[in-house]
Write a protein that holds these residues in place. Structure first.
Motif, PDB file in Angstrom:
ATOM      1  N   MET A 289      44.408  29.953  36.243  1.00  0.00           N
ATOM      2  CA  MET A 289      44.541  29.813  37.174  1.00  0.00           C
ATOM      3  C   MET A 289      45.707  30.552  38.236  1.00  0.00           C
ATOM      4  O   MET A 289      45.231  31.476  39.010  1.00  0.00           O
ATOM      5  CB  MET A 289      44.837  28.067  37.183  1.00  0.00           C
ATOM      6  N   VAL A 290      46.601  30.985  36.991  1.00  0.00           N
ATOM      7  CA  VAL A 290      47.248  31.967  37.850  1.00  0.00           C
ATOM      8  C   VAL A 290      46.829  33.338  38.635  1.00  0.00           C
ATOM      9  O   VAL A 290      47.072  33.917  39.610  1.00  0.00           O
ATOM     10  CB  VAL A 290      48.930  32.031  37.298  1.00  0.00           C
ATOM     11  N   LEU A 291      45.627  33.976  37.187  1.00  0.00           N
ATOM     12  CA  LEU A 291      44.897  35.635  37.228  1.00  0.00           C
ATOM     13  C   LEU A 291      44.497  35.663  39.070  1.00  0.00           C
ATOM     14  O   LEU A 291      43.875  36.145  39.955  1.00  0.00           O
ATOM     15  CB  LEU A 291      44.504  35.449  36.432  1.00  0.00           C
ATOM     16  N   THR A 292      43.625  34.452  39.253  1.00  0.00           N
ATOM     17  CA  THR A 292      42.646  33.486  39.826  1.00  0.00           C
ATOM     18  C   THR A 292      43.488  33.784  40.842  1.00  0.00           C
ATOM     19  O   THR A 292      42.707  34.112  42.434  1.00  0.00           O
ATOM     20  CB  THR A 292      42.263  32.138  39.751  1.00  0.00           C
ATOM     21  N   VAL A 293      44.932  32.814  41.247  1.00  0.00           N
ATOM     22  CA  VAL A 293      45.450  33.115  41.849  1.00  0.00           C
ATOM     23  C   VAL A 293      46.106  34.346  42.960  1.00  0.00           C
ATOM     24  O   VAL A 293      46.376  35.238  44.209  1.00  0.00           O
ATOM     25  CB  VAL A 293      46.400  31.961  42.582  1.00  0.00           C
ATOM     26  N   VAL A 294      46.053  35.583  42.225  1.00  0.00           N
ATOM     27  CA  VAL A 294      46.606  36.813  41.707  1.00  0.00           C
ATOM     28  C   VAL A 294      45.458  37.061  42.530  1.00  0.00           C
ATOM     29  O   VAL A 294      45.186  38.038  43.765  1.00  0.00           O
ATOM     30  CB  VAL A 294      46.949  37.379  41.069  1.00  0.00           C
ATOM     31  N   TRP A 295      44.739  37.756  42.388  1.00  0.00           N
ATOM     32  CA  TRP A 295      43.050  37.761  42.465  1.00  0.00           C
ATOM     33  C   TRP A 295      42.752  37.192  44.004  1.00  0.00           C
ATOM     34  O   TRP A 295      42.280  38.373  45.129  1.00  0.00           O
ATOM     35  CB  TRP A 295      41.813  38.053  41.565  1.00  0.00           C
TER      36      TRP A 295
ATOM     37  N   VAL B 126      44.363  36.005  46.417  1.00  0.00           N
ATOM     38  CA  VAL B 126      45.985  36.918  47.470  1.00  0.00           C
ATOM     39  C   VAL B 126      45.375  38.132  47.555  1.00  0.00           C
ATOM     40  O   VAL B 126      45.445  38.702  48.839  1.00  0.00           O
ATOM     41  CB  VAL B 126      47.276  36.732  46.810  1.00  0.00           C
ATOM     42  N   CYS B 127      45.313  39.315  46.545  1.00  0.00           N
ATOM     43  CA  CYS B 127      44.599  40.668  46.785  1.00  0.00           C
ATOM     44  C   CYS B 127      43.719  40.653  47.539  1.00  0.00           C
ATOM     45  O   CYS B 127      43.325  41.446  48.718  1.00  0.00           O
ATOM     46  CB  CYS B 127      44.088  41.661  45.131  1.00  0.00           C
ATOM     47  N   HIS B 128      42.390  40.487  47.189  1.00  0.00           N
ATOM     48  CA  HIS B 128      41.217  40.333  48.223  1.00  0.00           C
ATOM     49  C   HIS B 128      41.281  39.337  49.710  1.00  0.00           C
ATOM     50  O   HIS B 128      41.411  40.724  50.122  1.00  0.00           O
ATOM     51  CB  HIS B 128      40.123  39.046  47.367  1.00  0.00           C
ATOM     52  N   PHE B 129      41.939  38.720  49.606  1.00  0.00           N
ATOM     53  CA  PHE B 129      42.739  38.268  51.064  1.00  0.00           C
ATOM     54  C   PHE B 129      43.677  39.713  51.919  1.00  0.00           C
ATOM     55  O   PHE B 129      42.971  39.773  52.965  1.00  0.00           O
ATOM     56  CB  PHE B 129      43.814  37.296  51.149  1.00  0.00           C
ATOM     57  N   ALA B 130      43.972  39.911  50.652  1.00  0.00           N
ATOM     58  CA  ALA B 130      44.878  41.247  51.419  1.00  0.00           C
ATOM     59  C   ALA B 130      44.231  42.330  52.075  1.00  0.00           C
ATOM     60  O   ALA B 130      44.079  42.787  53.007  1.00  0.00           O
ATOM     61  CB  ALA B 130      46.512  42.413  50.728  1.00  0.00           C
ATOM     62  N   PHE B 131      43.370  42.944  50.981  1.00  0.00           N
ATOM     63  CA  PHE B 131      42.284  43.790  51.414  1.00  0.00           C
ATOM     64  C   PHE B 131      41.420  43.829  52.277  1.00  0.00           C
ATOM     65  O   PHE B 131      41.301  44.440  53.122  1.00  0.00           O
ATOM     66  CB  PHE B 131      41.489  43.895  49.776  1.00  0.00           C
ATOM     67  N   PHE B 132      40.676  42.700  52.419  1.00  0.00           N
ATOM     68  CA  PHE B 132      39.620  42.335  53.628  1.00  0.00           C
ATOM     69  C   PHE B 132      40.962  42.280  54.822  1.00  0.00           C
ATOM     70  O   PHE B 132      40.174  42.610  55.869  1.00  0.00           O
ATOM     71  CB  PHE B 132      39.378  40.854  53.028  1.00  0.00           C
ATOM     72  N   PHE B 133      41.818  41.482  55.260  1.00  0.00           N
ATOM     73  CA  PHE B 133      42.474  41.313  56.231  1.00  0.00           C
ATOM     74  C   PHE B 133      42.968  42.728  56.715  1.00  0.00           C
ATOM     75  O   PHE B 133      42.912  43.183  58.155  1.00  0.00           O
ATOM     76  CB  PHE B 133      43.941  40.302  55.977  1.00  0.00           C
ATOM     77  N   ILE B 134      43.303  44.157  56.040  1.00  0.00           N
ATOM     78  CA  ILE B 134      43.709  45.227  55.900  1.00  0.00           C
ATOM     79  C   ILE B 134      42.281  45.929  56.463  1.00  0.00           C
ATOM     80  O   ILE B 134      41.800  46.740  57.233  1.00  0.00           O
ATOM     81  CB  ILE B 134      44.316  45.979  55.042  1.00  0.00           C
ATOM     82  N   GLN B 135      40.942  45.208  56.096  1.00  0.00           N
ATOM     83  CA  GLN B 135      39.306  46.345  56.482  1.00  0.00           C
ATOM     84  C   GLN B 135      39.212  45.663  57.895  1.00  0.00           C
ATOM     85  O   GLN B 135      38.468  46.322  58.219  1.00  0.00           O
ATOM     86  CB  GLN B 135      38.486  45.248  55.444  1.00  0.00           C
ATOM     87  N   GLN B 136      39.505  44.096  57.991  1.00  0.00           N
ATOM     88  CA  GLN B 136      39.347  44.233  59.693  1.00  0.00           C
ATOM     89  C   GLN B 136      40.196  44.175  60.154  1.00  0.00           C
ATOM     90  O   GLN B 136      39.167  44.230  61.605  1.00  0.00           O
ATOM     91  CB  GLN B 136      39.606  42.107  59.125  1.00  0.00           C
ATOM     92  N   VAL B 137      40.948  44.462  60.148  1.00  0.00           N
ATOM     93  CA  VAL B 137      41.995  45.798  61.038  1.00  0.00           C
ATOM     94  C   VAL B 137      41.907  47.324  61.078  1.00  0.00           C
ATOM     95  O   VAL B 137      41.433  47.178  63.034  1.00  0.00           O
ATOM     96  CB  VAL B 137      43.779  45.240  60.777  1.00  0.00           C
ATOM     97  N   ALA B 138      41.183  47.616  60.560  1.00  0.00           N
ATOM     98  CA  ALA B 138      40.590  48.638  60.237  1.00  0.00           C
ATOM     99  C   ALA B 138      39.481  48.362  60.937  1.00  0.00           C
ATOM    100  O   ALA B 138      39.442  50.149  62.027  1.00  0.00           O
ATOM    101  CB  ALA B 138      40.738  49.510  58.795  1.00  0.00           C
TER     102      ALA B 138
ATOM    103  N   THR C 194      37.415  44.846  47.444  1.00  0.00           N
ATOM    104  CA  THR C 194      36.889  43.417  47.596  1.00  0.00           C
ATOM    105  C   THR C 194      35.272  43.518  46.988  1.00  0.00           C
ATOM    106  O   THR C 194      35.289  42.416  46.679  1.00  0.00           O
ATOM    107  CB  THR C 194      36.531  43.082  49.200  1.00  0.00           C
ATOM    108  N   ALA C 195      34.466  44.274  47.164  1.00  0.00           N
ATOM    109  CA  ALA C 195      33.305  43.960  45.880  1.00  0.00           C
ATOM    110  C   ALA C 195      33.840  43.515  44.324  1.00  0.00           C
ATOM    111  O   ALA C 195      33.566  42.821  43.764  1.00  0.00           O
ATOM    112  CB  ALA C 195      32.485  45.351  46.228  1.00  0.00           C
ATOM    113  N   PHE C 196      34.571  44.781  44.160  1.00  0.00           N
ATOM    114  CA  PHE C 196      34.727  44.871  42.795  1.00  0.00           C
ATOM    115  C   PHE C 196      36.171  43.212  42.385  1.00  0.00           C
ATOM    116  O   PHE C 196      35.561  42.196  41.606  1.00  0.00           O
ATOM    117  CB  PHE C 196      35.915  45.472  42.501  1.00  0.00           C
TER     118      PHE C 196
END
Length: 144
Positions: free
Chosen positions: A37-43, A45-57, A137-139
């Motif tokens: 569950m911790v690993l899923t939460v970490v992944w 959060v990382c997915h959200f951060a990279f997807f947010f950066i992608q949208q802004v860029a 994000t695909a990874f």
């Protein structure tokens, strides 16, 4: 020669069905749900951060490219307009000539120098950042 006969393991294997054995082999960490569950939460959060950066860029990359290209081309277009107006009225030539002088080659905002070339370069960097974030994000999507 003594061969140990441990029938409990054999009986356990025989009593579990093939689908249960496949599930146990496929998910060895099923006994540790908190770490999963911790690993899923970490992944996530990382997915959200990279997807947010992608949208802004994706929003700012075309904007920077277009503004940079227009800023780069505009002085040469106005200089050519001065050449075309050169044979015409001298007052119009002076107005167009002053217009070309009003376009700065660079701006300094809060200690940062911004030019047409830097805007184009930043737009291309944002396109590269978008591609990198899409790859990550695909990874992560496959990982989750």
């Amino acid at each position: 020669m003594n061969i140990p006969t441990d029938t409990t393991r054999t009986n356990e294997r025989l009593s579990t069905s093939m689908s249960e054995q496949h599930y146990i082999k496929k998910n060895p960490s099923s006994g540790v749900p908190i770490s999963k569950m911790v690993l899923t939460v970490v992944w996530a959060v990382c997915h959200f951060a990279f997807f947010f950066i992608q949208q802004v860029a994706e929003i700012f990359a075309p904007l920077l490219l277009i503004v940079g290209i227009i800023w780069k081309i505009l002085p040469s277009v106005l200089h050519s307009a001065v050449g075309m107006v050169d044979a015409a009225d001298p007052q119009i030539r002076d107005i167009v000539g002053r217009g070309t002088e009003l376009i700065p080659s660079s701006l300094t905002v809060a200690g940062h120098t911004i030019s047409a070339s830097s805007l184009i370069f930043d737009g291309l960097l944002l396109i590269g950042l978008t591609a990198l974030c899409a790859t990550i994000t695909a990874f992560l999507r496959r990982r989750l």
